[in-house]
Enzyme design. Structure first.
Site, PDB file in Angstrom:
ATOM      1  N   LYS A 178       0.846  -1.194   0.000  1.00  0.00           N
ATOM      2  CA  LYS A 178       0.000   0.000   0.000  1.00  0.00           C
ATOM      3  C   LYS A 178       0.880   1.242   0.000  1.00  0.00           C
ATOM      4  CE  LYS A 178      -1.933   2.532   3.158  1.00  0.00           C
ATOM      5  NZ  LYS A 178      -1.751   3.805   2.462  1.00  0.00           N
ATOM      6  N   GLY A 231       6.692   4.957   8.552  1.00  0.00           N
ATOM      7  CA  GLY A 231       5.802   6.098   8.768  1.00  0.00           C
ATOM      8  C   GLY A 231       5.945   6.608  10.181  1.00  0.00           C
ATOM      9  N   SER A 232       4.866   7.159  10.703  1.00  0.00           N
ATOM     10  CA  SER A 232       4.960   7.814  12.011  1.00  0.00           C
ATOM     11  C   SER A 232       4.942   6.789  13.150  1.00  0.00           C
ATOM     12  CB  SER A 232       3.811   8.796  12.183  1.00  0.00           C
ATOM     13  OG  SER A 232       2.590   8.103  12.178  1.00  0.00           O
ATOM     14  N   THR A 233       5.492   7.194  14.266  1.00  0.00           N
ATOM     15  CA  THR A 233       5.516   6.312  15.437  1.00  0.00           C
ATOM     16  C   THR A 233       4.090   6.034  15.914  1.00  0.00           C
ATOM     17  OG1 THR A 233       7.729   7.022  16.054  1.00  0.00           O
ATOM     18  CG2 THR A 233       6.381   6.127  17.819  1.00  0.00           C
ATOM     19  N   GLU A 253       9.794   1.063  10.647  1.00  0.00           N
ATOM     20  CA  GLU A 253      10.725   2.205  10.490  1.00  0.00           C
ATOM     21  C   GLU A 253       9.934   3.444  10.848  1.00  0.00           C
ATOM     22  OE1 GLU A 253      13.692   1.819   9.966  1.00  0.00           O
ATOM     23  OE2 GLU A 253      13.751  -0.163   9.022  1.00  0.00           O
ATOM     24  N   CYS A 287      13.109  10.478   7.888  1.00  0.00           N
ATOM     25  CA  CYS A 287      13.126  10.001   9.277  1.00  0.00           C
ATOM     26  C   CYS A 287      14.534  10.090   9.857  1.00  0.00           C
ATOM     27  CB  CYS A 287      12.585   8.580   9.333  1.00  0.00           C
ATOM     28  SG  CYS A 287      13.220   7.541   8.028  1.00  0.00           S
ATOM     29  N   GLU A 387       9.363  15.218  16.322  1.00  0.00           N
ATOM     30  CA  GLU A 387       9.795  15.195  14.927  1.00  0.00           C
ATOM     31  C   GLU A 387       8.973  16.203  14.124  1.00  0.00           C
ATOM     32  OE1 GLU A 387       8.879  11.629  12.613  1.00  0.00           O
ATOM     33  OE2 GLU A 387      10.905  11.711  11.811  1.00  0.00           O
TER      34      GLU A 387
HETATM   35  P1  NAD Z   1       1.522   7.991   8.619  1.00  0.00           P
HETATM   36  O1  NAD Z   1       2.297   7.134   9.528  1.00  0.00           O
HETATM   37  O2  NAD Z   1       0.112   8.303   8.994  1.00  0.00           O
HETATM   38  O3  NAD Z   1       1.456   7.361   7.153  1.00  0.00           O
HETATM   39  C1  NAD Z   1       2.433   6.506   6.608  1.00  0.00           C
HETATM   40  C2  NAD Z   1       1.729   5.353   5.877  1.00  0.00           C
HETATM   41  O4  NAD Z   1       0.925   4.622   6.805  1.00  0.00           O
HETATM   42  C3  NAD Z   1       0.769   5.809   4.776  1.00  0.00           C
HETATM   43  O5  NAD Z   1       0.813   4.854   3.714  1.00  0.00           O
HETATM   44  C4  NAD Z   1      -0.576   5.768   5.466  1.00  0.00           C
HETATM   45  O6  NAD Z   1      -1.664   5.602   4.567  1.00  0.00           O
HETATM   46  C5  NAD Z   1      -0.427   4.541   6.355  1.00  0.00           C
HETATM   47  N1  NAD Z   1      -1.311   4.513   7.516  1.00  0.00           N
HETATM   48  C6  NAD Z   1      -1.846   5.558   8.190  1.00  0.00           C
HETATM   49  N2  NAD Z   1      -2.618   5.115   9.206  1.00  0.00           N
HETATM   50  C7  NAD Z   1      -2.579   3.758   9.179  1.00  0.00           C
HETATM   51  C8  NAD Z   1      -3.165   2.722   9.969  1.00  0.00           C
HETATM   52  N3  NAD Z   1      -3.956   2.991  11.010  1.00  0.00           N
HETATM   53  N4  NAD Z   1      -2.890   1.436   9.662  1.00  0.00           N
HETATM   54  C9  NAD Z   1      -2.078   1.147   8.644  1.00  0.00           C
HETATM   55  N5  NAD Z   1      -1.508   2.074   7.833  1.00  0.00           N
HETATM   56  C10 NAD Z   1      -1.743   3.370   8.108  1.00  0.00           C
HETATM   57  O7  NAD Z   1       2.322   9.295   8.396  1.00  0.00           O
HETATM   58  P2  NAD Z   1       1.750  10.680   7.821  1.00  0.00           P
HETATM   59  O8  NAD Z   1       0.453  11.088   8.422  1.00  0.00           O
HETATM   60  O9  NAD Z   1       1.757  10.535   6.371  1.00  0.00           O
HETATM   61  O10 NAD Z   1       2.859  11.659   8.386  1.00  0.00           O
HETATM   62  C11 NAD Z   1       2.801  12.114   9.733  1.00  0.00           C
HETATM   63  C12 NAD Z   1       4.160  12.134  10.341  1.00  0.00           C
HETATM   64  O11 NAD Z   1       4.744  10.840  10.301  1.00  0.00           O
HETATM   65  C13 NAD Z   1       5.185  12.982   9.616  1.00  0.00           C
HETATM   66  O12 NAD Z   1       5.046  14.319   9.887  1.00  0.00           O
HETATM   67  C14 NAD Z   1       6.449  12.372  10.114  1.00  0.00           C
HETATM   68  O13 NAD Z   1       6.758  12.865  11.389  1.00  0.00           O
HETATM   69  C15 NAD Z   1       6.125  10.923  10.187  1.00  0.00           C
HETATM   70  N6  NAD Z   1       6.570  10.185   8.996  1.00  0.00           N
HETATM   71  C16 NAD Z   1       7.711   9.467   9.092  1.00  0.00           C
HETATM   72  C17 NAD Z   1       8.167   8.777   7.978  1.00  0.00           C
HETATM   73  C18 NAD Z   1       9.426   7.992   8.031  1.00  0.00           C
HETATM   74  O14 NAD Z   1      10.103   7.866   7.032  1.00  0.00           O
HETATM   75  N7  NAD Z   1       9.767   7.408   9.162  1.00  0.00           N
HETATM   76  C19 NAD Z   1       7.477   8.817   6.792  1.00  0.00           C
HETATM   77  C20 NAD Z   1       6.286   9.537   6.721  1.00  0.00           C
HETATM   78  C21 NAD Z   1       5.851  10.205   7.847  1.00  0.00           C
END
Ligand code: NAD
Length: 493
Positions: A178, A231-233, A253, A287, A387
């Site tokens: 996804k 993605g996010s923590t 990650e 990140c 972050e």
């Molecule tokens: P996010 O974690 O919400 O999204 C990352 C991915 O996870 C996307 O594909 C999203 O559709 C998916 N996702 C979201 N909620 C989910 C759930 N409940 N179950 C499964 N998948 C889910 O991140 P964001 O809202 O796009 O960004 C917010 C913050 O996250 C950023 O500001 C940053 O601090 C952090 N971030 C970190 C990284 C990284 O490389 N570690 C990447 C993107 C964002």
């Protein structure tokens, strides 16, 4: 731009392009001018279920295929991407706002390198023969897990697609991926090329959709054996909970708040350039960004003068222009979030040394731009702890090594970290002492498919890249053979 985009817009399930079951779509926007690039089919829970079913059906044959044949397909995919480098450079610029300069130097060549690395790795995954009791042969083979779910963020969609697909496919798993709802285009194009170069239908399925629907279904799906998430923590935590049903393996990650420490004996011009790359590259949306700049008090003023001068000289512009060094942030929501942190910094007594606002240039007014931002703040301020994920760096000073190490480790995260020094002993002492998955000495943000990538603490667990990733995507099976056992048997009558 709507007419210009000719790539795939549907879901890839079982080798077919299909609309989502509910017939919904997601608009994909160009972050430079907020115009619609295209609309893509939206995957929801039902589509994830269909994708998992075909991935499950495709798994036995894919896992049994000779590893060198799987590797050969990945090498062909690498060639296909390389042959279309210009297309991918433009696509990533359009969809994410990455300047073409970056996509040309990093995103595209590193994606090709990653597929090549894991294509070559496919048939190098060896088992072990272990010294056990006399008369017994014990061998350990590594088997693929089955269907893996991969959830990709929006900050490096193309590169992260390769980081996740490379080891998963090389090891013989099938994939339901996804991409982020914000940046799905390069992943869909990779799926199209994979089919063209001969990957069997069902081995790679791509289901772009929202996190709370498609993403959450992947996290809980009983037939998915492993998830790789970037993605996010906060989202990482929700995936941990959702995955408990079938106890799937996880590799996470997550966020970071990378310390980047400049000592008094550093090569200052090199450290200035490297520190700018650490935080401003990709608009700080990384990140591993070096978002906490820690300067020895004796060089802080001289360093900052040069660093601020460099930040002010960074060329903002259209990501498609060859001159542009800093593009827009990837979404309006994220821009608002980064600007809110600029306000928080000031409210808590921080001093904005440069940036902290959207640029005045009317040519950039429709894009999600924020100027390179340098903030002097206390180590306990919110902007020093959370972050921000933008071109936003917090500066503090330290007086000695002890204080620097304590401050570097004063975070719940532990992903990237860097230090600039010409003192070999100090460099290695810090490499040992820093609580982080990656340490760069006189450099920052180096990554390579051979070297494990991942974090400590709330930055997640598991590793991408390298041999570590092949372990992540396989499970060991220990096989015992009684060859000539001389030990007394139990329960023999
Ligand atoms: P996010 O974690 O919400 O999204 C990352 C991915 O996870 C996307 O594909 C999203 O559709 C998916 N996702 C979201 N909620 C989910 C759930 N409940 N179950 C499964 N998948 C889910 O991140 P964001 O809202 O796009 O960004 C917010 C913050 O996250 C950023 O500001 C940053 O601090 C952090 N971030 C970190 C990284 C990284 O490389 N570690 C990447 C993107 C964002």
């Amino acid at each position: 731009m709507a007419e210009a985009y000719k790539g795939p817009t549907q879901l890839m399930i079982g080798g077919q392009w299909v609309d989502g079951v509910r017939g919904q779509t997601i608009d994909v926007l160009n972050p430079f001018n907020a115009t619609k690039i295209t609309a893509i089919a939206e995957a929801t829970e039902e589509d994830v279920d269909l994708a998992v079913a075909v991935a499950k059906a495709a798994f036995p044959a894919w896992a049994k295929m000779a590893a060198h044949d799987r590797g050969a397909l990945m090498l062909k995919l690498a060639d296909a991407i390389e042959a279309r480098a210009e297309e991918f450079i433009a696509l990533e610029a359009l969809d994410t706002g990455h300047p073409v300069m970056d996509a040309r130097r990093l995103d595209v060549p590193r994606t090709v390198l990653c597929f090549r690395y894991f294509g070559g790795m496919a048939d190098k995954l060896q088992g072990d023969v272990l010294p056990v009791d006399a008369g017994f042969l014990n061998y350990v083979k590594r088997e693929p897990i089955g269907v893996v779910g991969q959830i990709v963020p929006w900050n490096f969609p193309l590169m992260f697609t390769s980081w996740k697909l490379g080891p998963a496919l090389a090891a013989g798993n099938t994939v339901v991926m996804k991409p982020s709802e914000l940046t799905p285009l390069s992943t869909l194009r990779i799926a199209e090329l994979a089919l063209e170069v001969g990957f069997p239908p069902g081995v790679l399925n791509v289901v772009p959709g929202y996190g709370h629907t498609a993403g959450a279904r992947i996290a809980e799906h009983p037939d998915i054996g492993k998830i790789s998430f970037t993605g996010s923590t906060a989202t990482g935590r929700s995936i941990v909970k959702a995955s408990a049903g079938n106890l799937k393996k996880l590799q996470l990650e997550l966020g970071g708040k990378g310390p980047n420490i400049v000592f008094e004996d550093a090569n200052i011009p090199m450290a200035v350039g490297g520190s700018a790359f650490a935080i401003f590259h990709n608009q700080g949306q990384a990140c591993i960004a070096g978002s906490r700049l820690m300067l020895h008090e004796s060089i802080a003023d001289a360093f900052l003068e040069k660093f601020i001068g460099l930040a002010k000289s960074i060329r903002l512009g259209d990501p498609l222009s060859a001159e542009t060094e800093l593009g827009p942030l990837t979404s309006k929501m994220h821009l608002d979030r980064v600007l809110a942190y600029c306000d928080v910094a000031v409210e808590q007594g921080g001093e904005i040394l440069c940036g902290g606002k959207v640029p005045d240039d009317p040519a950039l007014a429709d894009g999600y731009f924020v100027e390179p931002t340098i903030v002097r703040a206390k180590a306990t301020d919110q902007v020093s702890c959370e972050e921000v994920f933008g071109p936003f760096v917090v500066v503090t000073t330290f007086k000695d090594d002890e204080e620097a190490l304590a401050e570097a480790n004063n975070t719940a995260y532990g992903l990237g970290s860097g230090l600039w020094t010409n003192n070999l002993t100090r460099a290695h002492r810090f490499a040992d002492g820093i609580h982080a998955g990656m340490v760069w000495i006189n450099s920052y943000k180096r990554v390579h498919p051979a070297s494990p990538f991942g974090g400590f603490g709330e930055s997640g667990y598991g590793r991408e890249m390298g041999f570590e990733a092949m372990r992540e995507y396989t499970q060991p099976k220990s096989v015992w053979v009684n060859v000539d056992a001389q030990i007394p048997p139990f329960y023999q009558r």
